[in-house]
Design a protein around this motif. Structure first.
Motif, PDB file in Angstrom:
ATOM      1  N   ASP A   1      49.217 -29.808  37.736  1.00 33.32           N
ATOM      2  CA  ASP A   1      49.742 -28.474  37.455  1.00 33.32           C
ATOM      3  C   ASP A   1      49.260 -27.932  36.125  1.00 33.32           C
ATOM      4  O   ASP A   1      49.835 -26.997  35.592  1.00 33.32           O
ATOM      5  CB  ASP A   1      51.272 -28.499  37.473  1.00 33.32           C
ATOM      6  CG  ASP A   1      51.854 -29.415  36.416  1.00 33.32           C
ATOM      7  OD1 ASP A   1      51.081 -30.166  35.799  1.00 33.32           O
ATOM      8  OD2 ASP A   1      53.085 -29.360  36.210  1.00 33.32           O
TER       9      ASP A   1
ATOM     10  N   GLN B   1      49.440 -20.251  45.439  1.00 30.50           N
ATOM     11  CA  GLN B   1      50.240 -19.736  46.543  1.00 30.50           C
ATOM     12  C   GLN B   1      49.338 -19.016  47.525  1.00 30.50           C
ATOM     13  O   GLN B   1      48.313 -18.452  47.131  1.00 30.50           O
ATOM     14  CB  GLN B   1      51.341 -18.789  46.051  1.00 30.50           C
ATOM     15  CG  GLN B   1      52.377 -19.454  45.163  1.00 30.50           C
ATOM     16  CD  GLN B   1      53.463 -18.484  44.734  1.00 30.50           C
ATOM     17  OE1 GLN B   1      53.374 -17.306  45.021  1.00 30.50           O
ATOM     18  NE2 GLN B   1      54.478 -19.000  44.056  1.00 30.50           N
ATOM     19  N   ALA B   2      49.733 -19.020  48.814  1.00 29.79           N
ATOM     20  CA  ALA B   2      48.931 -18.385  49.864  1.00 29.79           C
ATOM     21  C   ALA B   2      49.868 -17.727  50.865  1.00 29.79           C
ATOM     22  O   ALA B   2      51.002 -18.166  51.055  1.00 29.79           O
ATOM     23  CB  ALA B   2      48.036 -19.405  50.560  1.00 29.79           C
ATOM     24  N   ALA B   3      49.396 -16.670  51.493  1.00 28.15           N
ATOM     25  CA  ALA B   3      50.161 -15.957  52.518  1.00 28.15           C
ATOM     26  C   ALA B   3      49.272 -15.735  53.729  1.00 28.15           C
ATOM     27  O   ALA B   3      48.078 -15.434  53.589  1.00 28.15           O
ATOM     28  CB  ALA B   3      50.670 -14.623  51.986  1.00 28.15           C
TER      29      ALA B   3
ATOM     30  N   THR C   1      50.200 -23.043  39.479  1.00 24.45           N
ATOM     31  CA  THR C   1      50.489 -23.234  40.909  1.00 24.45           C
ATOM     32  C   THR C   1      49.624 -22.294  41.732  1.00 24.45           C
ATOM     33  O   THR C   1      49.196 -21.237  41.258  1.00 24.45           O
ATOM     34  CB  THR C   1      51.967 -22.942  41.231  1.00 24.45           C
ATOM     35  OG1 THR C   1      52.263 -21.599  40.846  1.00 24.45           O
ATOM     36  CG2 THR C   1      52.892 -23.903  40.513  1.00 24.45           C
TER      37      THR C   1
ATOM     38  N   MET D   1      50.710 -26.488  53.047  1.00 28.00           N
ATOM     39  CA  MET D   1      50.031 -26.757  51.783  1.00 28.00           C
ATOM     40  C   MET D   1      50.443 -28.128  51.275  1.00 28.00           C
ATOM     41  O   MET D   1      51.628 -28.409  51.081  1.00 28.00           O
ATOM     42  CB  MET D   1      50.387 -25.680  50.749  1.00 28.00           C
ATOM     43  CG  MET D   1      50.012 -24.268  51.167  1.00 28.00           C
ATOM     44  SD  MET D   1      50.356 -23.004  49.917  1.00 28.00           S
ATOM     45  CE  MET D   1      49.129 -23.464  48.690  1.00 28.00           C
TER      46      MET D   1
ATOM     47  N   GLN E   1      43.736 -28.556  45.822  1.00 25.79           N
ATOM     48  CA  GLN E   1      44.860 -28.552  46.752  1.00 25.79           C
ATOM     49  C   GLN E   1      44.336 -28.282  48.157  1.00 25.79           C
ATOM     50  O   GLN E   1      43.489 -27.411  48.351  1.00 25.79           O
ATOM     51  CB  GLN E   1      45.907 -27.492  46.374  1.00 25.79           C
ATOM     52  CG  GLN E   1      47.183 -27.552  47.191  1.00 25.79           C
ATOM     53  CD  GLN E   1      48.265 -26.639  46.638  1.00 25.79           C
ATOM     54  OE1 GLN E   1      48.014 -25.882  45.710  1.00 25.79           O
ATOM     55  NE2 GLN E   1      49.466 -26.726  47.184  1.00 25.79           N
TER      56      GLN E   1
END
Length: 727
Positions: free
Chosen positions: A700, A683-685, A681, A694, A712
């Motif tokens: 996956d 993830q971003a912040a 996976t 997103m 993605q």
């Protein structure tokens, strides 16, 4: 208590009261008796009852019902009653109350009395609480007395007139200024006057309990204190006299103690000799042995002020100060605690801590928090060994765990983490404390943390520094489950216990299924924090079991926040400044562009996305998917634009500007290792001012050797265009 009890007996009964409630009961009974006698027409003890009521007023209790009795006693022909009546008027009445107008005629009659002491009472009362109307009505009488030949009356009249009748006259003001100016140059004359008072014989006119004119001595001492402050020459002229007063004044009477106390204050406030300061501290030490708790209180208050400058002199009275911790009076006990904590040093840390821990076990609830904090600070500064330090804090937590500060738990955990040689000893001791009592929440939290971290050492049972205890896995889990199920456990304590239970799943071998069952129960807990922990731990068991051992491994050594930070308090040391990151020599520096502040979302520029050239000329531009594209790399949030290899996984970003505030980022991940990666996976912040959306990834799993890629799409929008450039 009978109504006829003398004033001294009432004072003794009030001061012997052990609690505030008991004191209020004594005063209420006595006030009821005084009220009843005030209502009697023929009352022979009127002055006696009013004197007791004035003492009650001095303690802060209501005494307004005695105002009319003051008016009646002022009108009396008996001097003893008139004196107490005037005293009560000065204490219970003021110029704003209507009752004060009722005594105007009595004061006028007394000003014409042939007895100078009756006239003096009227003049003092007029100066104290006379209103403007009263002074205007009595001005002729005052003017008449001012021409009197009696020096005693003239003195009282001048005092009254200066307070109530006239504005400061320029001539009088100028005279006072000259007097104050020349006082500094005639200090020796004041010293001689005080010396004469000390060595003079008995004078019945000014003698009070064997002390020659103590009121004048006190005033002279206060004046010397002002003259000698920051003045070495004036202080030198006073040293011998102050020593003589300190040694010759009788300390068995209250009057003598008052003079000695003023002497001590003067010695400590001027630039006195060291020997004289020691003498002053010794006088305060004698005050600590006095039966009067008020004298003991002012002695400790004075010692508290000088304990830093005269530490060694105060240390000589350490035993007496510690004994005051057993005093019945709460104020004396609090002062004794503050002074005892100030006397703790590296040389007496063990003996003083023994006394303080003994006091903690029996001190009032309102002093436990202060005592615990003081013990923690002293142990932090003067602990002779790490083991002694840990034992002392655990003793405090066992005795008063509910009254310690919030930062005590993390500070103790940090201390335990940094002493690796005591891990086995600490976990054994905390386990025994946990199974003995789970009501002290701070102690339970630290115990749960240690059991979770060092449970394997507890199960081994090989602790040379503590009595060995054979503990099984079931025993440890039973203790933690008891904490989880106890109604005394707070949500934070249950969180510690659940985490400790989960950590034991990698430190024991035979009860993993039981741990899984305990954790799963709290997946539906009503407490959101506990439920979230349980759900995450269940995921570790099921979906990420291969990562469980790495996630739950032992915590590393916890370092302090800064060099000057200890036990939640700053020691005053400066915090080192963070050095900026330097660019390596030979590495080309990219020119700053508007699109470099978080993918141009934080700028209002209309400039199109232009990748910088790699050379000085018009070299070929980098591709949009390269890591060097200006503003085209989301990883710029982490301080760099290059792809970050993570265990053979590479991530490439491709950016496309949609509008002034919108940007589309395409993330492409590939796997160059020899094995497939599943459950992958991304993830971003982003900052709060940026909106992040997103879309679903293309898959996956990442096949080995780059056989396929996962992409993605991420939509970023900054509608407010807030500038928050990430470096």
């Amino acid at each position: 208590m009978s109504p006829s009890v003398p004033l001294q007996e009432m004072i003794r009964a009030i001061r012997s009261a052990r609690t505030q409630c008991e004191e209020r009961g004594v005063i209420q009974r006595e006030c009821a008796a005084i009220r009843a006698q005030f209502r009697q027409a023929d009352n022979g003890g009127r002055s006696h009852n009013l004197a007791k009521l004035l003492y009650v007023h001095m303690l802060g209790y209501p005494a307004h019902f005695g105002q009319m009795e003051c008016v009646r006693m002022i009108a009396s022909s008996r001097y003893s009653e008139k004196r107490v009546g005037y005293l009560g008027a000065m204490m219970l009445l003021d110029e704003k109350q209507d009752a004060s107008l009722l005594i105007t005629n009595s004061i006028k009659n007394d000003l014409s009395n042939s007895n100078q002491y009756v006239q003096s009472l009227a003049l003092c009362t007029l100066a104290c609480m006379g209103s403007a109307e009263m002074c205007r009505d009595l001005a002729p009488e005052i003017d008449r007395l001012l021409r009197s030949s009696n020096s005693y009356i003239k003195k009282k009249v001048c005092f009254s007139e200066s307070l109530k009748f006239s504005r400061p006259q320029p001539a009088l003001f100028l005279t006072n200024l000259h007097l104050l100016t020349h006082t500094h140059t005639h200090t020796h004359l004041i010293v001689c006057n005080l010396c004469c008072l000390v060595i003079s014989g008995y004078s019945p006119e000014h003698d009070v309990a064997g002390i020659s004119d103590p009121f004048l001595q006190v005033r002279i001492l206060r004046l010397l204190r002002i003259l000698g402050r920051n003045n070495e020459s004036a202080s030198d002229a006073m040293n011998d006299l102050l020593a003589q007063v300190a040694t010759n004044t009788d300390s068995t009477k209250t009057v003598g103690n008052a003079v000695l106390y003023e002497t001590v204050l003067t010695v400590l406030d001027i630039k006195s000799e060291s020997g004289l300061r020691v003498l002053a501290v010794n006088i305060l030490g004698r005050f600590l042995l006095n039966n009067d708790r008020n004298i003991r209180y002012i002695a400790m208050t004075s010692l508290q002020k000088i304990v830093v400058t005269d530490h060694n002199a105060v240390q000589r009275h350490r035993g007496t100060i510690v004994d005051c911790l057993k005093d019945q009076d709460a104020s004396v006990k609090r002062r004794a605690l503050e002074l005892s904590l100030a006397l703790v040093s590296a040389s007496n840390i063990r003996s003083m801590m023994k006394e303080l821990l003994l006091f903690l076990s029996s001190c009032p609830p309102e002093l436990r928090s202060q005592t615990a904090s003081g013990i923690f600070n002293a142990a932090e500064r003067y602990a002779p060994s790490q083991r002694w330090h840990i034992d002392t804090i655990l003793h405090v937590l066992t005795t008063a765990g509910g009254d310690v500060r919030d930062e005590t738990v993390p500070n103790l955990i940090q201390l335990i983490t940094n002493t690796s040689e005591l891990h086995s000893y600490t976990v054994h001791k905390l386990y025994r404390a946990l199974i003995t009592d789970i009501s002290q929440q701070s102690l339970v939290q630290v115990a749960c943390w240690c059991i979770g971290e060092y449970g394997d050492l507890l199960l081994k049972g090989d602790c040379q520094e503590a009595e060995p205890v054979q503990v099984s896995e079931d025993d440890v889990l039973d203790a933690l489950e008891t904490v989880l199920q106890s109604h005394m456990s707070s949500p934070a304590t249950r969180g510690f216990a659940l985490t400790a239970t989960m950590k034991l799943s990698t430190r024991i071998t035979e009860n993993v299924d039981r741990i899984r069952s305990i954790v799963s129960i709290y997946g539906s807990c009503i407490d959101v924090e506990l439920q979230q922990r349980a759900v995450e731990y269940n995921a570790l068991f099921k979906k990420y079991d291969h990562m469980r051992a790495a996630v739950l491994e032992r915590m590393p050594v916890i370092e302090k926040n800064s060099p000057g930070h200890t036990n939640g308090e700053s020691t005053g040391e400066a915090v080192k400044e963070v050095q900026p990151v330097r660019v390596k020599q030979g590495e080309p520096q990219q020119p700053a562009q508007p699109v470099c502040d978080l993918l141009d979302l934080l700028s209002s520029t209309e400039e199109p996305l232009q990748p910088p050239s790699t050379g000085g000329g018009g070299g070929p531009p980098q591709s949009s998917g390269s890591a060097g594209a200006a503003g085209g790399d989301l990883l710029d949030l982490l301080g760099g634009l290059d792809p970050i290899p993570l265990a053979g996984v590479s991530l490439t970003l491709s950016c496309e500007k949609q509008s002034d505030s919108g940007l589309t980022v395409t993330l492409t991940a590939s796997n160059s290792t020899d094995s497939d990666i599943s459950s992958f996976t991304l993830q971003a912040a982003v900052p709060k001012s940026v909106q992040l959306h997103m879309k679903a990834p293309s898959g996956d799993s990442l096949p080995a050797r780059g056989a396929a890629k996962v992409t993605q799409v991420v939509m970023l929008n900054n509608p407010s265009k807030v500038s928050a450039e990430c470096k």
